[in-house]
Design an enzyme around this catalytic site. Sequence first.
Site, PDB file in Angstrom:
ATOM      1  N   ASP A  35      17.921  -8.755  -2.057  1.00  0.00           N
ATOM      2  CA  ASP A  35      18.634  -7.595  -1.511  1.00  0.00           C
ATOM      3  C   ASP A  35      18.089  -7.207  -0.136  1.00  0.00           C
ATOM      4  O   ASP A  35      17.405  -7.987   0.540  1.00  0.00           O
ATOM      5  CB  ASP A  35      18.563  -6.432  -2.521  1.00  0.00           C
ATOM      6  N   ASP A  36      18.388  -6.013   0.257  1.00  0.00           N
ATOM      7  CA  ASP A  36      18.057  -5.433   1.556  1.00  0.00           C
ATOM      8  C   ASP A  36      16.560  -5.567   1.877  1.00  0.00           C
ATOM      9  O   ASP A  36      15.725  -5.551   0.973  1.00  0.00           O
ATOM     10  CB  ASP A  36      18.429  -3.949   1.468  1.00  0.00           C
ATOM     11  N   ARG A  67      23.278   7.520   6.490  1.00  0.00           N
ATOM     12  CA  ARG A  67      22.164   6.662   6.044  1.00  0.00           C
ATOM     13  C   ARG A  67      21.462   6.013   7.243  1.00  0.00           C
ATOM     14  O   ARG A  67      21.190   4.827   7.263  1.00  0.00           O
ATOM     15  CB  ARG A  67      22.642   5.577   5.071  1.00  0.00           C
ATOM     16  N   TRP A 100      27.928  -8.235   0.057  1.00  0.00           N
ATOM     17  CA  TRP A 100      28.339  -7.647   1.348  1.00  0.00           C
ATOM     18  C   TRP A 100      28.385  -6.135   1.173  1.00  0.00           C
ATOM     19  O   TRP A 100      29.273  -5.620   0.514  1.00  0.00           O
ATOM     20  CB  TRP A 100      29.720  -8.205   1.725  1.00  0.00           C
ATOM     21  N   ASP A 101      27.434  -5.469   1.783  1.00  0.00           N
ATOM     22  CA  ASP A 101      27.303  -4.023   1.601  1.00  0.00           C
ATOM     23  C   ASP A 101      27.943  -3.274   2.774  1.00  0.00           C
ATOM     24  O   ASP A 101      28.220  -3.860   3.840  1.00  0.00           O
ATOM     25  CB  ASP A 101      25.800  -3.680   1.509  1.00  0.00           C
ATOM     26  N   CYS A 102      28.139  -1.999   2.609  1.00  0.00           N
ATOM     27  CA  CYS A 102      28.766  -1.177   3.648  1.00  0.00           C
ATOM     28  C   CYS A 102      28.430   0.267   3.325  1.00  0.00           C
ATOM     29  O   CYS A 102      29.086   0.882   2.494  1.00  0.00           O
ATOM     30  CB  CYS A 102      30.279  -1.420   3.598  1.00  0.00           C
ATOM     31  N   ASN A 103      27.369   0.774   3.966  1.00  0.00           N
ATOM     32  CA  ASN A 103      26.835   2.055   3.525  1.00  0.00           C
ATOM     33  C   ASN A 103      27.180   3.262   4.374  1.00  0.00           C
ATOM     34  O   ASN A 103      26.684   4.352   4.106  1.00  0.00           O
ATOM     35  CB  ASN A 103      25.307   1.956   3.420  1.00  0.00           C
ATOM     36  N   CYS A 159      30.405  -4.619  -1.926  1.00  0.00           N
ATOM     37  CA  CYS A 159      29.567  -3.492  -2.297  1.00  0.00           C
ATOM     38  C   CYS A 159      29.664  -2.467  -1.187  1.00  0.00           C
ATOM     39  O   CYS A 159      29.801  -2.813  -0.023  1.00  0.00           O
ATOM     40  CB  CYS A 159      28.122  -3.982  -2.454  1.00  0.00           C
ATOM     41  N   ASP A 207      26.309   2.815  -7.490  1.00  0.00           N
ATOM     42  CA  ASP A 207      24.850   2.689  -7.571  1.00  0.00           C
ATOM     43  C   ASP A 207      24.335   3.384  -8.818  1.00  0.00           C
ATOM     44  O   ASP A 207      23.171   3.209  -9.188  1.00  0.00           O
ATOM     45  CB  ASP A 207      24.193   3.320  -6.340  1.00  0.00           C
TER      46      ASP A 207
HETATM   47  C1  DGJ Z   1      23.463   0.098  -1.490  1.00  0.00           C
HETATM   48  C2  DGJ Z   1      23.776  -0.814  -2.630  1.00  0.00           C
HETATM   49  O1  DGJ Z   1      24.750  -0.229  -3.450  1.00  0.00           O
HETATM   50  C3  DGJ Z   1      22.506  -1.150  -3.384  1.00  0.00           C
HETATM   51  O2  DGJ Z   1      22.790  -1.950  -4.494  1.00  0.00           O
HETATM   52  C4  DGJ Z   1      21.545  -1.835  -2.461  1.00  0.00           C
HETATM   53  O3  DGJ Z   1      22.047  -3.080  -2.088  1.00  0.00           O
HETATM   54  C5  DGJ Z   1      21.298  -0.966  -1.245  1.00  0.00           C
HETATM   55  N1  DGJ Z   1      22.515  -0.539  -0.622  1.00  0.00           N
HETATM   56  C6  DGJ Z   1      20.457  -1.678  -0.231  1.00  0.00           C
HETATM   57  O4  DGJ Z   1      20.295  -0.948   0.895  1.00  0.00           O
END
Ligand code: DGJ
Length: 741
Positions: free
Chosen positions: A370-371, A450, A485-488, A532, A554
């Site tokens: 992960d990250d 974030r 592939w995340d997107c926060n 994600c 999450d």
């Molecule tokens: C948000 C994701 O939902 C988590 O599972 C994890 O990958 C974190 N980001 C990592 O920053």
Amino acid sequence: MTLSFTFNICLTRKSGILIALLSFFVSGVFAQNQKKITIPVETLHNALVLQKDDGGRLGIIYFGTKLNSPSEYDFIPSMYKRGDDYSGILNAAYTPSGSRNLVEPAIEVIHSDGNTSLDLQYVSHNWQQTDENVSTLSILLRDPKYAFEVTLFYKVYFKEDVIEQWSVIKNLEKGVVTLHKYASANLYLSAENYYLKHYHGDWAKEMRPEESRLTAGIKVLDSKLGTRANLYQPPTFMVSLDKAATEDEGKVLLGSLEWSGNFKIDLEVDPLNNLRIIAGINPFASEYALQPAQEFTSPAFLFTFSDKGKGNASRNLHRWARKYRILDGNGSRLTLLNNWEATYFDFNENKLAELIRDTKKLGVDMFLLDDGWFGNKYPRNDDHAGLGDWKENVKKLPSGIGYLVKEAQKNEVKFGIWVEPEMVNPPSELYEKHPDWVIRQPGRPEHLYRNQHVLDLSNPQVQDFVFGVLDNILVKNPDVAFFKWDCNAVIYNAYSAYLQKQSHLYVEYVRGLYKVLEKLRAKYPKLPMMLCSGGGGRVDYAALKYFTEFWLSDNTDPLERVFIQWEYSYFYPAIAHCNHVTDWGKQPVKYRTDVAMMGKLGFDIVVSKLDEKDLKFCQQAVLNYKSLNDVIWHGDLYRLADPRENEFASLMFVNEGQDKVVMFNYLVGNRYAEGSKSPVKLKGLNPEKKYKVREVNLYPDTKSTLDENAVYSGNYLMTVGINPDVRSSRTSVVLELTALP
Ligand code: DGJ
């Protein structure tokens, strides 16, 4: 079929050739003389019936269960005596604004000469048959005064009772036309009452349902977040007709917009007590300048309708999604061990090598890093820095990703990796080098979500960069087997240094994203990828074309998950649900695993900290999952006991042959002596078959309390049911039912 050149023409989709011929006559030769043209858009059980009226306007005269005789659709409008429609277009198939319309429009434009009126008249229609199940109706509408056209598309998936609807808007004027609203679909439903079930939430609170009667006026579901647009509300909803549908009874429409950005869904109970549904891209801050000869293609609005309740509607949608939409929707998935909650940002390659060995020990297919693996000048040691700098951090990973891939191979597991390629932290080399790639208002204080910004995907250079993030990893490490592939972040201070027209940003961002994903899929068509978004902030059926699965939330507290997974399951099949066993919640590992098995199973725990029995349980559960996953991934889902109405939840999957069933049961209440007090009736079985019941996922040294020698008929199980014996000492129970040969 009635056919007359001066009165009614009713066309069905029965014969391609006949239809093509009729369309030709209708559009080319006789259109001017016809009074009415009725166009039934039929699926196996339902019909959406369009009709051109005397004045040339296209309306919807029926939506619901299909009639045996299509010619009888013409009788329907005269049966409603609900009052006068002064405008004559309340039921418009695509409501224009500025002419005679008095209600919420589907399209609103300013012509090149500044005029704000639009009228849309039927010109022609055409059916195209893709195969025996899929066909597409297109209907051309034109403004009689302005050179402006809209083509409505209805793509019919006959057996699945699913329709995708979108519009193509074309400017044939000499100057620019500004689109102020440009919806995908406009539906018109007639019932006594309408009940809307929709969802709201936030991070870790996804898919909280609300169901209420729609009253006169407009209810709007929308998002203005830009990216991770579903954070507060997803573009998925249900509308029941007459009374709130239940799992197995009632008329219900399930709808969803296929768009990964801002959306707007208007649900308007009009003065005649009919329901107008208008769905599309959110026009908020997004007027679109359409150049001469340019077309604007809206995203599709997807819907299915059932007169047999929400369960049936959702199973239709699942079948459609697996067959036609989700990448590798009928394939298989990789179980995994993820290191996010086990390590967060604190790891090095030795620690990861250990986790790779734990992956093997657990028995899952893949280790997912992960990250936190990248960034050097600005190391990604927490979420404040490094996003954008996609090179391995030399302190944490001196031997690079390649070493980890090899470690995985040595342990006979696969290796997957996390990326968040659309984003940038201000402390990053990318931000220093390309400040103009960042979405933010010049001259205003930065506002971060974030600690990060969104990159401007409307810019082709940024698109190339984002593609390169994944491509570079794969070129160097062709054995990388999976991406998360995340997107926060959401978009604040929406401004693009690249675009001339700022009001195009929200639309062009999403189009840019799809361009990247198209390019990626052209080069790597099969590589599994998880969608994600800091939890479930993004999933929709446009994105799922490119992804094999998605991260629901999450929030992995298993008690919460029972509810979250339940609601998602109405719209997305289990094969796409990524469920991880973590340390969230107070439940034992058995409960956590049983809940995660209801979709695609993963783990995000410290395996080495599991005690002997917990480890043994997890290892056995992984093996059990391997023997059950075919039913969970490809079978039909039946919801048996709703956790919002009972102290426990029950649901089951049954395979197509009706000879294998998995039934999941979870206690959700903790009041004294609560549990499954009565038998739970199963569904979807063959009444003639005999089924043997076996409890699986038993915790080491425990025994089932069920009679495992008993054999029950499908008839018995569906009429009387079986009691899984859920109670405080058996908080989760998984049953496998196998039909006797
Ligand atoms: C948000 C994701 O939902 C988590 O599972 C994890 O990958 C974190 N980001 C990592 O920053």
